[in-house]
Design an enzyme around this catalytic site. Sequence first.
Site, PDB file in Angstrom:
ATOM      1  N   LYS B  97       0.776  -1.187   0.106  1.00  0.00           N
ATOM      2  CA  LYS B  97      -0.116  -0.191  -0.055  1.00  0.00           C
ATOM      3  C   LYS B  97       0.906   1.215  -0.167  1.00  0.00           C
ATOM      4  O   LYS B  97       0.974   1.950   0.860  1.00  0.00           O
ATOM      5  CB  LYS B  97      -1.308   0.486   1.412  1.00  0.00           C
ATOM      6  CG  LYS B  97      -2.061  -1.113   1.144  1.00  0.00           C
ATOM      7  CD  LYS B  97      -3.073  -0.979   0.394  1.00  0.00           C
ATOM      8  CE  LYS B  97      -3.599  -2.271   0.656  1.00  0.00           C
ATOM      9  NZ  LYS B  97      -3.662  -3.254  -0.172  1.00  0.00           N
ATOM     10  N   LYS B 182      -5.509   5.170   4.164  1.00  0.00           N
ATOM     11  CA  LYS B 182      -6.209   5.511   5.121  1.00  0.00           C
ATOM     12  C   LYS B 182      -5.019   5.519   6.215  1.00  0.00           C
ATOM     13  O   LYS B 182      -4.789   6.011   7.746  1.00  0.00           O
ATOM     14  CB  LYS B 182      -7.023   4.384   5.302  1.00  0.00           C
ATOM     15  CG  LYS B 182      -6.294   2.792   5.080  1.00  0.00           C
ATOM     16  CD  LYS B 182      -6.043   2.152   6.095  1.00  0.00           C
ATOM     17  CE  LYS B 182      -4.482   1.339   5.606  1.00  0.00           C
ATOM     18  NZ  LYS B 182      -4.606   0.453   4.676  1.00  0.00           N
ATOM     19  N   ARG B 246       0.248   1.144  13.215  1.00  0.00           N
ATOM     20  CA  ARG B 246       1.977   1.849  13.197  1.00  0.00           C
ATOM     21  C   ARG B 246       1.768   3.113  12.889  1.00  0.00           C
ATOM     22  O   ARG B 246       2.838   4.031  13.925  1.00  0.00           O
ATOM     23  CB  ARG B 246       2.829   1.034  12.131  1.00  0.00           C
ATOM     24  CG  ARG B 246       3.231  -0.236  12.730  1.00  0.00           C
ATOM     25  CD  ARG B 246       3.996  -0.716  11.572  1.00  0.00           C
ATOM     26  NE  ARG B 246       3.927  -2.311  10.986  1.00  0.00           N
ATOM     27  CZ  ARG B 246       4.718  -2.909  10.116  1.00  0.00           C
ATOM     28  NH1 ARG B 246       5.302  -2.192   8.773  1.00  0.00           N
ATOM     29  NH2 ARG B 246       3.760  -4.042   9.626  1.00  0.00           N
TER      30      ARG B 246
END
Lengths: 314, 314
Positions: B97, B182, B246
């Site tokens: 991602k 996101k 994270r």
Amino acid sequence: MTLNKKNTITVLGAGNMGMALAKVVAENGHPVLLWDLKKFLPKQKLPLRMKATADLQEALKASNIAVIAIPSPYLRGLLKKIPKRLLKHEILVNCSKGIEPGSLKRMGQVLEAMTRKSGARIVDFSGPSIANELQKKELTAVTLASHSPQALKKISTLFKNKYFRVKTSSDLIGVELGGIMKNVYSIGIGITDTLRPSANTRSYLLTQALEEMMMLGKVLGAKTETFSGLSGMGDLIATCLSKDSRNRKLGEAIARGKSVAAAQKEIGQVTEGYYAAVALSALARKHRVKLPLLQKIHRILYKKASPKTLFDPL
Amino acid sequence: MTLNKKNTITVLGAGNMGMALAKVVAENGHPVLLWDLKKFLPKQKLPLRMKATADLQEALKASNIAVIAIPSPYLRGLLKKIPKRLLKHEILVNCSKGIEPGSLKRMGQVLEAMTRKSGARIVDFSGPSIANELQKKELTAVTLASHSPQALKKISTLFKNKYFRVKTSSDLIGVELGGIMKNVYSIGIGITDTLRPSANTRSYLLTQALEEMMMLGKVLGAKTETFSGLSGMGDLIATCLSKDSRNRKLGEAIARGKSVAAAQKEIGQVTEGYYAAVALSALARKHRVKLPLLQKIHRILYKKASPKTLFDPL
């Protein structure tokens, strides 16, 4: 404080939400007259510019703008009690979130129908606004919906300040429906977070909830995009995840093995989602829309289905 | 265990996500060969049907289907190292991602461009799937996106089981973009929940995040409705609210006063959102889209803006 009809705001309902909005408006410089039954009126000293009364006639005569923050099961009963001559308001702001069991009307529709002759313009208030947090001045943003741009402008000005942001919409159906449906899903998330606490599971079911809102909204004439905004996704997240949400607490208690009746007694206040589940199921049936998650929650609340059935395939 | 090219699945990357997906696939009855650099390979005993190797050639030759779960900053470098004759896969599943800083390409586009001649079909994997939870078999649902219905069917069958549900989409851009964006907003929610913990504030900013995803998605050719699904709203909620995220941890550390560098060191692994913030800012500028919340997070990460600026008017 002298009340002046030109700038006084009436707030009907001294529950958490009515109190929160009354405080915002008073703090923004407008005199507020807060009405409720004697036993529900606040005992503490009221802030500057705020007065309370148990006299409905006095409350309604004092202003041109009224904010209605009454639990939905009591709204029609209250409106019936008001003589027509007292309903001469320019704007009525609806904060009640529910669907009437028999008529399957949204509270905004009930209000509209019962005040039509008065010429009042209706503004719907919706969005992620946990009342306790708003009272603590946490940064909050909501949506106001109305067909009247003038009414939207007036009520926005009344509410908005440094910690309270306001967006506007013309989609009364979508804005109101999001606020109603989220209460049912909040019961489901209370069950989920108790039985299967997991960010994955919770996000999956929240996404399903949003999808079902859009599906029902579509057949009722709402705009799909409304549901991705503050009154849809935003309110859904706040209500489902806040520890202060009564609907969530109902789900938690049921998941811990309490009966629905005992859980409601424990919470003590109206859990809107419990009532909305019946009316929304009927509305979905009427319009032939399948809402599998909502229907599961309905069966858990009313048909003694196990809370665990929530995790069965949708 | 005998590996058989016809049914073996290669997983590249033995991080949390690679490991989680490898376990799902192995548990579903398919032999899995897990590749990573020697130092990253798991030390523990592997489950039934799972083998690990540090030999990239062996890993790639073993299968017709490869799942790629490599942090985005390393994806192109890894692909460059692979001789063309070893890239003869029928399907490549992309879990990376990110957006490449210079080219502003999504990882799916990088993968597509570098494997085009091989004829491999690309499937993008996205959705609310915190890897630790998936490994614990928490109920999880994700979206697979591809232009190939056959590839979607094949990979769905590979992944899905009692606790892992799979939806499909043809909107590669939208599905991948949600998973990228996101991560940046998750840093913002980490800041919010540390400095101004409030369901109202969090829901407000999450709604703004979803709106910005839709805005950028629109100019890039994604379908708006994709963002209200699992790979949009669902993944946003999971990543922003999970204590395991994270990116969220990075935001929390910055809000507690750590420098960005010290916070990253503390976390120790790649925080995709930190890299994505730069590339997404550039992409938004290029397409003249205003993403005020994303740009605030970018300034906090790279321009020493105070974390408190997140709460300034958007």
